[in-house]
Design a protein around this motif. Structure first.
Motif, PDB file in Angstrom:
ATOM      1  N   ILE A  27      -6.628 -83.413  40.706  1.00  0.00           N
ATOM      2  CA  ILE A  27      -7.892 -82.688  40.856  1.00  0.00           C
ATOM      3  C   ILE A  27      -8.352 -82.167  39.512  1.00  0.00           C
ATOM      4  CG2 ILE A  27      -7.432 -82.025  43.250  1.00  0.00           C
ATOM      5  CD1 ILE A  27      -6.745 -79.178  42.142  1.00  0.00           C
ATOM      6  N   ASN A  28      -9.647 -81.935  39.412  1.00  0.00           N
ATOM      7  CA  ASN A  28     -10.269 -81.326  38.233  1.00  0.00           C
ATOM      8  C   ASN A  28     -11.009 -80.082  38.703  1.00  0.00           C
ATOM      9  OD1 ASN A  28     -12.719 -80.824  36.475  1.00  0.00           O
ATOM     10  ND2 ASN A  28     -11.748 -82.381  35.229  1.00  0.00           N
ATOM     11  N   MET A  29     -10.804 -78.955  38.049  1.00  0.00           N
ATOM     12  CA  MET A  29     -11.506 -77.721  38.409  1.00  0.00           C
ATOM     13  C   MET A  29     -12.162 -77.111  37.178  1.00  0.00           C
ATOM     14  SD  MET A  29      -8.983 -75.773  41.126  1.00  0.00           S
ATOM     15  CE  MET A  29      -7.868 -75.174  39.842  1.00  0.00           C
ATOM     16  N   GLY A  30     -13.430 -76.738  37.337  1.00  0.00           N
ATOM     17  CA  GLY A  30     -14.128 -76.023  36.279  1.00  0.00           C
ATOM     18  C   GLY A  30     -14.371 -74.584  36.676  1.00  0.00           C
ATOM     19  N   THR A  31     -15.164 -74.392  37.729  1.00  0.00           N
ATOM     20  CA  THR A  31     -15.560 -73.053  38.150  1.00  0.00           C
ATOM     21  C   THR A  31     -14.343 -72.164  38.415  1.00  0.00           C
ATOM     22  OG1 THR A  31     -17.562 -73.981  39.149  1.00  0.00           O
ATOM     23  CG2 THR A  31     -16.929 -71.769  39.832  1.00  0.00           C
ATOM     24  N   ARG A  32     -13.326 -72.679  39.108  1.00  0.00           N
ATOM     25  CA  ARG A  32     -12.151 -71.868  39.423  1.00  0.00           C
ATOM     26  C   ARG A  32     -11.489 -71.373  38.143  1.00  0.00           C
ATOM     27  NH1 ARG A  32      -9.317 -68.231  42.559  1.00  0.00           N
ATOM     28  NH2 ARG A  32      -9.899 -67.255  40.594  1.00  0.00           N
ATOM     29  N   PHE A  33     -11.429 -72.218  37.103  1.00  0.00           N
ATOM     30  CA  PHE A  33     -10.807 -71.787  35.858  1.00  0.00           C
ATOM     31  C   PHE A  33     -11.684 -70.812  35.069  1.00  0.00           C
ATOM     32  CE2 PHE A  33      -7.924 -75.612  36.145  1.00  0.00           C
ATOM     33  CZ  PHE A  33      -6.747 -74.871  36.203  1.00  0.00           C
ATOM     34  N   CYS A  34     -12.991 -70.801  35.354  1.00  0.00           N
ATOM     35  CA  CYS A  34     -13.851 -69.784  34.724  1.00  0.00           C
ATOM     36  C   CYS A  34     -13.478 -68.389  35.212  1.00  0.00           C
ATOM     37  CB  CYS A  34     -15.323 -70.048  35.047  1.00  0.00           C
ATOM     38  SG  CYS A  34     -16.042 -71.437  34.165  1.00  0.00           S
ATOM     39  N   GLY A  60       1.666 -86.843  31.474  1.00  0.00           N
ATOM     40  CA  GLY A  60       2.853 -86.102  31.086  1.00  0.00           C
ATOM     41  C   GLY A  60       2.809 -84.635  31.472  1.00  0.00           C
ATOM     42  N   ILE A  61       2.226 -84.335  32.639  1.00  0.00           N
ATOM     43  CA  ILE A  61       2.065 -82.951  33.088  1.00  0.00           C
ATOM     44  C   ILE A  61       2.832 -82.716  34.386  1.00  0.00           C
ATOM     45  CG2 ILE A  61      -0.111 -82.556  31.897  1.00  0.00           C
ATOM     46  CD1 ILE A  61      -1.603 -83.252  34.452  1.00  0.00           C
ATOM     47  N   ARG A  62       3.068 -81.454  34.706  1.00  0.00           N
ATOM     48  CA  ARG A  62       3.875 -81.095  35.879  1.00  0.00           C
ATOM     49  C   ARG A  62       3.076 -81.201  37.169  1.00  0.00           C
ATOM     50  NH1 ARG A  62       5.614 -76.366  33.863  1.00  0.00           N
ATOM     51  NH2 ARG A  62       5.061 -74.880  35.483  1.00  0.00           N
ATOM     52  N   TYR A  63       1.852 -80.729  37.137  1.00  0.00           N
ATOM     53  CA  TYR A  63       0.988 -80.754  38.322  1.00  0.00           C
ATOM     54  C   TYR A  63      -0.285 -81.538  37.996  1.00  0.00           C
ATOM     55  CZ  TYR A  63       3.846 -76.590  39.222  1.00  0.00           C
ATOM     56  OH  TYR A  63       4.890 -75.718  39.375  1.00  0.00           O
ATOM     57  N   PRO A  64      -0.823 -82.294  38.947  1.00  0.00           N
ATOM     58  CA  PRO A  64      -2.033 -83.097  38.666  1.00  0.00           C
ATOM     59  C   PRO A  64      -3.309 -82.262  38.765  1.00  0.00           C
ATOM     60  CG  PRO A  64      -1.316 -83.489  40.910  1.00  0.00           C
ATOM     61  CD  PRO A  64      -0.297 -82.544  40.315  1.00  0.00           C
ATOM     62  N   ILE A  65      -3.370 -81.229  37.920  1.00  0.00           N
ATOM     63  CA  ILE A  65      -4.495 -80.291  37.925  1.00  0.00           C
ATOM     64  C   ILE A  65      -5.082 -80.257  36.520  1.00  0.00           C
ATOM     65  CG2 ILE A  65      -5.212 -77.905  38.291  1.00  0.00           C
ATOM     66  CD1 ILE A  65      -2.809 -77.594  40.194  1.00  0.00           C
ATOM     67  N   ILE A  66      -6.332 -80.668  36.401  1.00  0.00           N
ATOM     68  CA  ILE A  66      -7.004 -80.761  35.102  1.00  0.00           C
ATOM     69  C   ILE A  66      -8.086 -79.694  35.021  1.00  0.00           C
ATOM     70  CG2 ILE A  66      -8.400 -82.250  33.607  1.00  0.00           C
ATOM     71  CD1 ILE A  66      -7.044 -84.671  34.937  1.00  0.00           C
ATOM     72  N   GLN A  67      -8.141 -79.013  33.908  1.00  0.00           N
ATOM     73  CA  GLN A  67      -9.198 -78.027  33.655  1.00  0.00           C
ATOM     74  C   GLN A  67     -10.449 -78.754  33.171  1.00  0.00           C
ATOM     75  OE1 GLN A  67      -8.669 -76.073  29.915  1.00  0.00           O
ATOM     76  NE2 GLN A  67     -10.891 -76.231  29.840  1.00  0.00           N
ATOM     77  N   GLY A  68     -11.577 -78.456  33.776  1.00  0.00           N
ATOM     78  CA  GLY A  68     -12.829 -79.086  33.358  1.00  0.00           C
ATOM     79  C   GLY A  68     -13.147 -78.780  31.902  1.00  0.00           C
ATOM     80  N   VAL A  91      -3.726 -73.138  30.730  1.00  0.00           N
ATOM     81  CA  VAL A  91      -3.637 -74.141  31.791  1.00  0.00           C
ATOM     82  C   VAL A  91      -2.463 -75.079  31.532  1.00  0.00           C
ATOM     83  CG1 VAL A  91      -4.812 -76.070  32.927  1.00  0.00           C
ATOM     84  CG2 VAL A  91      -6.101 -74.009  32.336  1.00  0.00           C
ATOM     85  N   SER A  92      -2.329 -75.520  30.293  1.00  0.00           N
ATOM     86  CA  SER A  92      -1.221 -76.434  29.962  1.00  0.00           C
ATOM     87  C   SER A  92       0.130 -75.750  30.122  1.00  0.00           C
ATOM     88  CB  SER A  92      -1.398 -76.969  28.543  1.00  0.00           C
ATOM     89  OG  SER A  92      -2.495 -77.873  28.487  1.00  0.00           O
ATOM     90  N   ASN A  93       0.230 -74.495  29.693  1.00  0.00           N
ATOM     91  CA  ASN A  93       1.492 -73.764  29.847  1.00  0.00           C
ATOM     92  C   ASN A  93       1.853 -73.553  31.309  1.00  0.00           C
ATOM     93  OD1 ASN A  93       2.107 -73.479  27.116  1.00  0.00           O
ATOM     94  ND2 ASN A  93       0.919 -71.598  26.908  1.00  0.00           N
ATOM     95  N   ALA A  94       0.831 -73.531  32.184  1.00  0.00           N
ATOM     96  CA  ALA A  94       1.061 -73.333  33.616  1.00  0.00           C
ATOM     97  C   ALA A  94       1.413 -74.629  34.339  1.00  0.00           C
ATOM     98  CB  ALA A  94      -0.176 -72.704  34.249  1.00  0.00           C
ATOM     99  N   GLY A  95       1.391 -75.769  33.612  1.00  0.00           N
ATOM    100  CA  GLY A  95       1.784 -77.039  34.208  1.00  0.00           C
ATOM    101  C   GLY A  95       0.660 -78.006  34.466  1.00  0.00           C
ATOM    102  N   GLY A  96      -0.587 -77.583  34.198  1.00  0.00           N
ATOM    103  CA  GLY A  96      -1.732 -78.476  34.339  1.00  0.00           C
ATOM    104  C   GLY A  96      -2.100 -79.099  33.004  1.00  0.00           C
ATOM    105  N   LEU A  97      -3.324 -79.618  32.930  1.00  0.00           N
ATOM    106  CA  LEU A  97      -3.825 -80.173  31.675  1.00  0.00           C
ATOM    107  C   LEU A  97      -5.020 -79.350  31.219  1.00  0.00           C
ATOM    108  CD1 LEU A  97      -3.595 -82.561  29.573  1.00  0.00           C
ATOM    109  CD2 LEU A  97      -5.579 -83.512  30.773  1.00  0.00           C
ATOM    110  N   GLY A  98      -4.844 -78.614  30.126  1.00  0.00           N
ATOM    111  CA  GLY A  98      -5.949 -77.882  29.532  1.00  0.00           C
ATOM    112  C   GLY A  98      -6.776 -78.792  28.646  1.00  0.00           C
ATOM    113  N   LEU A  99      -8.064 -78.480  28.552  1.00  0.00           N
ATOM    114  CA  LEU A  99      -8.972 -79.282  27.728  1.00  0.00           C
ATOM    115  C   LEU A  99      -9.790 -78.389  26.799  1.00  0.00           C
ATOM    116  CD1 LEU A  99     -10.493 -81.818  30.317  1.00  0.00           C
ATOM    117  CD2 LEU A  99      -8.786 -82.318  28.559  1.00  0.00           C
TER     118      LEU A  99
END
Length: 326
Positions: free
Chosen positions: A198-205, A13-21, A35-43
């Protein structure tokens, strides 16, 4: 509003297929909500919280910061005295969380509970064989982690360029590409390899909202793709981290004739030291997880700026590649 359409965006149910690690010490409400407000999935990271009750409070705090979907990461690790996983699972379900990222050991014992509560399960693994096992056990999406990633890439040493299409070929459920992705070019490449997110950890750090000291973020901005180190190789528990003084010391100890026992390096790699380093900005104060994609990171944007830029770049790169035909 611009949207992307994959099975991952539809199921989550997200806008972009981008998941935060789901990063230890980093997956707090400030980052997850951004991250969620930007359209991805925050965790949110469950084990960053000291108790299940503290996780309940963090979920409520995150709900106050976003009305978009967000999830909880639950990493299941072998331990002499494990955390109360069953209690964390109960809090996740009772709090109405509908997306969980599991990692580490198989989440098999909790899958039935999650499914009964209508929770979508994204399971992160580092091999195709473990991905197939997760699919058989009933997870909804597999996140496949290549050797480039921060944290634990497993012991098979397979990079994403091979691992992602190998997983896509073997699985029927959607695959999320993880490890080595920090921009829209990496996202375009992952989609071209068959991933649906995609899933990104380092980039979101290295974003404004990450709860990490500015000194650490700047060290990662200034680093190259060669500035990571693989620890615990000799202990068969490989971890990729930022190459600071402590990482260099541990690598040196592992290279000694006869190797090293974990008890010898435990004081250097203790989690409390790593957490303190992230908070104090002491770059050499503890272990700092980082993937090879630090070589692709050269600024500290907001999550909203990052996702908008990545999606635009991804679209541009895919269109550019299409232009090679005809």
């Amino acid at each position: 509003m611009d949207r992307m359409h994959t099975r991952v965006t539809e199921q989550l149910g997200i806008r972009y297929p981008i998941i935060q690690g789901g990063m230890q010490w980093v997956g707090l409400a400030e980052l997850a909500s951004a991250v969620s407000n930007a359209g991805g999935l925050g965790l949110l990271t469950a084990l960053t919280q000291p108790t299940p009750e503290a996780l309940r409070e963090e979920i409520a705090r995150c709900r106050g910061m976003t009305d978009q979907p967000f999830g909880v990461n639950l990493t299941i690790l072998p331990a002499i005295k494990p955390p109360p996983y069953a209690e964390f699972v109960r809090v996740i379900i009772d709090s109405g969380i509908k997306i969980v990222e599991t990692a580490g050991n198989s989440p098999k014992e909790f899958i039935a509970q999650f499914k009964a509560a209508g929770v979508t399960i994204v399971h992160k693994c580092t091999t195709v064989r473990h991905a197939l096992s997760a699919e058989r056990n009933g997870v909804d999406i597999v996140s496949i982690d290549g050797l480039e990633c921060a944290g634990h890439p497993g012991e098979d040493d397979v990079g994403g360029l091979v691992l992602i299409p190998a997983a896509v070929r073997a699985l029927k459920i959607p695959v999320v590409a993880s490890g080595g992705i920090a921009d829209g070019r990496g996202m375009a490449a992952a989609l071209a390899l068959g991933a649906e997110g995609i899933n990104m950890g380092t980039r979101f750090c290295v974003t404004q909202e990450a709860p990490i000291h500015a000194n650490i973020k700047q060290a990662l901005v200034q680093a190259s793709e060669r500035d990571t180190a693989l620890l615990y190789r000799t202990l068969k528990n490989t971890a990729r981290v930022f190459r600071n003084a402590i990482a260099e010391e541990v690598v040196g100890m592992e290279r000694r004739p006869g190797g090293v026992a974990f008890e010898e390096i435990r004081p250097l790699v203790a989690g409390v030291r790593g957490r303190a380093a992230l908070q104090s900005g002491e770059v050499n104060g503890g272990i700092v997880s980082a993937g090879q994609c630090i070589g692709l990171i050269d600024d500290v944007p907001s999550c909203a700026e990052l996702l908008a830029r990545m999606v635009a770049e991804c679209r541009r790169e895919l269109e550019r590649a299409r232009g090679f035909f005809g």
